[in-house]
Design a protein around this motif. Structure first.
Motif, PDB file in Angstrom:
ATOM      1  N   ALA A 178      -3.526 -13.913 -11.080  1.00 25.76           N
ATOM      2  CA  ALA A 178      -4.228 -13.783 -12.208  1.00 25.76           C
ATOM      3  C   ALA A 178      -4.954 -12.363 -12.341  1.00 25.76           C
ATOM      4  CB  ALA A 178      -5.561 -14.712 -12.052  1.00 25.76           C
ATOM      5  N   VAL A 179      -5.353 -11.895 -11.058  1.00 26.90           N
ATOM      6  CA  VAL A 179      -6.108 -10.393 -11.217  1.00 26.90           C
ATOM      7  C   VAL A 179      -5.037  -9.334 -11.740  1.00 26.90           C
ATOM      8  CG1 VAL A 179      -7.122  -8.698  -9.764  1.00 26.90           C
ATOM      9  CG2 VAL A 179      -7.902 -11.022  -9.788  1.00 26.90           C
ATOM     10  N   LEU A 180      -3.789  -9.354 -11.083  1.00 24.07           N
ATOM     11  CA  LEU A 180      -2.648  -8.155 -11.152  1.00 24.07           C
ATOM     12  C   LEU A 180      -2.278  -8.340 -12.626  1.00 24.07           C
ATOM     13  CD1 LEU A 180      -0.639  -8.879  -7.973  1.00 24.07           C
ATOM     14  CD2 LEU A 180      -2.126  -7.158  -8.404  1.00 24.07           C
ATOM     15  N   GLY A 227       0.815  -1.165   0.115  1.00 21.23           N
ATOM     16  CA  GLY A 227       0.016  -0.059  -0.035  1.00 21.23           C
ATOM     17  C   GLY A 227       0.829   1.098  -0.034  1.00 21.23           C
ATOM     18  N   SER A 228       0.202   2.539   0.254  1.00 18.25           N
ATOM     19  CA  SER A 228       0.851   3.621  -0.095  1.00 18.25           C
ATOM     20  C   SER A 228       1.946   3.680   1.217  1.00 18.25           C
ATOM     21  CB  SER A 228      -0.090   4.775   0.341  1.00 18.25           C
ATOM     22  OG  SER A 228      -0.546   4.718   1.526  1.00 18.25           O
ATOM     23  N   GLY A 229       1.988   3.137   2.200  1.00 19.45           N
ATOM     24  CA  GLY A 229       2.873   3.091   3.392  1.00 19.45           C
ATOM     25  C   GLY A 229       4.360   2.838   2.557  1.00 19.45           C
ATOM     26  N   HIS A 279      -6.885  -5.922  -3.699  1.00 26.53           N
ATOM     27  CA  HIS A 279      -7.557  -4.658  -3.533  1.00 26.53           C
ATOM     28  C   HIS A 279      -6.451  -3.353  -3.500  1.00 26.53           C
ATOM     29  CE1 HIS A 279     -11.631  -5.862  -1.745  1.00 26.53           C
ATOM     30  NE2 HIS A 279     -11.652  -6.032  -3.158  1.00 26.53           N
ATOM     31  N   LEU A 280      -6.984  -2.312  -4.010  1.00 30.97           N
ATOM     32  CA  LEU A 280      -6.097  -1.214  -4.577  1.00 30.97           C
ATOM     33  C   LEU A 280      -5.023  -0.733  -3.307  1.00 30.97           C
ATOM     34  CD1 LEU A 280      -5.048   0.446  -6.782  1.00 30.97           C
ATOM     35  CD2 LEU A 280      -6.931   2.026  -6.445  1.00 30.97           C
ATOM     36  N   VAL A 304     -13.091 -10.893  -1.914  1.00 28.13           N
ATOM     37  CA  VAL A 304     -12.287 -11.380  -3.067  1.00 28.13           C
ATOM     38  C   VAL A 304     -11.149 -12.460  -2.236  1.00 28.13           C
ATOM     39  CG1 VAL A 304     -12.292  -9.303  -4.478  1.00 28.13           C
ATOM     40  CG2 VAL A 304     -10.454  -9.603  -2.666  1.00 28.13           C
ATOM     41  N   PRO A 305     -10.644 -13.423  -3.299  1.00 30.58           N
ATOM     42  CA  PRO A 305      -9.589 -14.240  -2.765  1.00 30.58           C
ATOM     43  C   PRO A 305      -8.583 -13.570  -1.892  1.00 30.58           C
ATOM     44  CG  PRO A 305     -10.052 -14.595  -5.106  1.00 30.58           C
ATOM     45  CD  PRO A 305     -10.818 -13.495  -4.720  1.00 30.58           C
TER      46      PRO A 305
END
Length: 256
Positions: A87-89, A32-34, A55-56, A140-141
């Motif tokens: 797969a999502v990425l 994440g943004s950290g 997730h974003l 989501v998974p």
């Protein structure tokens, strides 16, 4: 084992960074943004990134990290995740439309990025004996991670999850946990939202902890939505859980 909370917020704001935890300088849990608080030299030390889900707020700085490391790595950065997350990425992020496919850059023989499906325990970086996925229950998974140091200390991170009997059972199979970093995104009055999004509230988190056969040595609370932080803290404090409780802030550092 050094645990640095680069980001732990469930949202954004001044001094608030989304989920990213650094272990012993070389391993990240989520991106994440950290992650953006690290210097270039610190980023170059990272060897593995373990993603809890796609997730974003948990992956948003991964593309930028790879861009920063381009042509500076001697071996690919390993991004470890569930096959469904990978797969999502590949489909929605590293697809040449949102961001370049770094599994083919600078070439397919020596790429910057290597995806590693999480289906077993791993141990690569110094000071870490083993990293293992833990079941989570999200929209989501998703998974959490159990990280054991060479000295036998055990740190667990839930990732995003809700209170589910199968998740509790998975934690009961882990043995003693020195520290559990557990999410709590919403206050009790928004239990219906938490149920829909599969997050924890103080009430469901208390049920989670009390359902464990053995509570962790310490409980670190993460992923609080900034607008509800004070409310969540007050409600969790009133729960009087049978464990040492700490509310995390971005920038916290601990030695286990």
């Amino acid at each position: 084992m050094k645990v640095e909370v680069l980001g732990c917020s469930g949202g954004m704001g001044a001094g608030e960074y989304t989920t990213c935890v650094r272990i012993n300088d070389q391993l990240l849990i989520d991106a994440g943004s950290g992650l953006g608080t690290l210097s270039q030299s610190e980023m170059l030390k990272i060897q593995q990134v373990y993603l809890t889900h796609a997730h974003l707020d948990h992956v948003c700085f991964l593309p930028l990290l790879l861009d920063n490391l381009f042509e500076q790595l001697h071996s690919p950065l390993q991004v470890c995740a569930l096959p469904e997350v990978i797969a999502v990425l590949k489909t929605h992020l590293f697809n040449w439309s949102i961001w370049p496919d770094f599994t083919t850059l600078p070439n397919t023989q020596s790429p910057v990025l290597e995806f590693v499906p999480v289906d077993r325990a791993y141990a690569v970086v110094a000071g870490v004996k083993q990293v293992s996925p833990i079941k989570a229950h999200h929209v989501v998974p998703a998974c959490g991670y159990r990280i054991e140091s060479d000295e036998g200390k055990v740190f667990c991170f839930s990732g995003d999850t809700s209170f589910d009997p199968q998740v509790v059972d998975a934690y009961d199979q882990l043995g003693s946990i020195d520290c559990l970093m557990l999410e709590c995104a919403f206050p009790d009055r928004l239990q219906h939202i938490a149920d829909q999004s599969r997050h924890l509230t103080p009430h469901s988190l208390a049920g989670f902890i009390r359902s464990l056969k053995k509570p962790p040595g310490a409980l670190w609370i993460t992923h609080l939505k900034p607008a509800f932080r004070d409310e969540i803290q007050a409600q969790l404090t009133q729960c009087k859980l049978p464990v040492d409780l700490k509310f995390l802030s971005s920038g916290d550092t601990f030695i286990l």
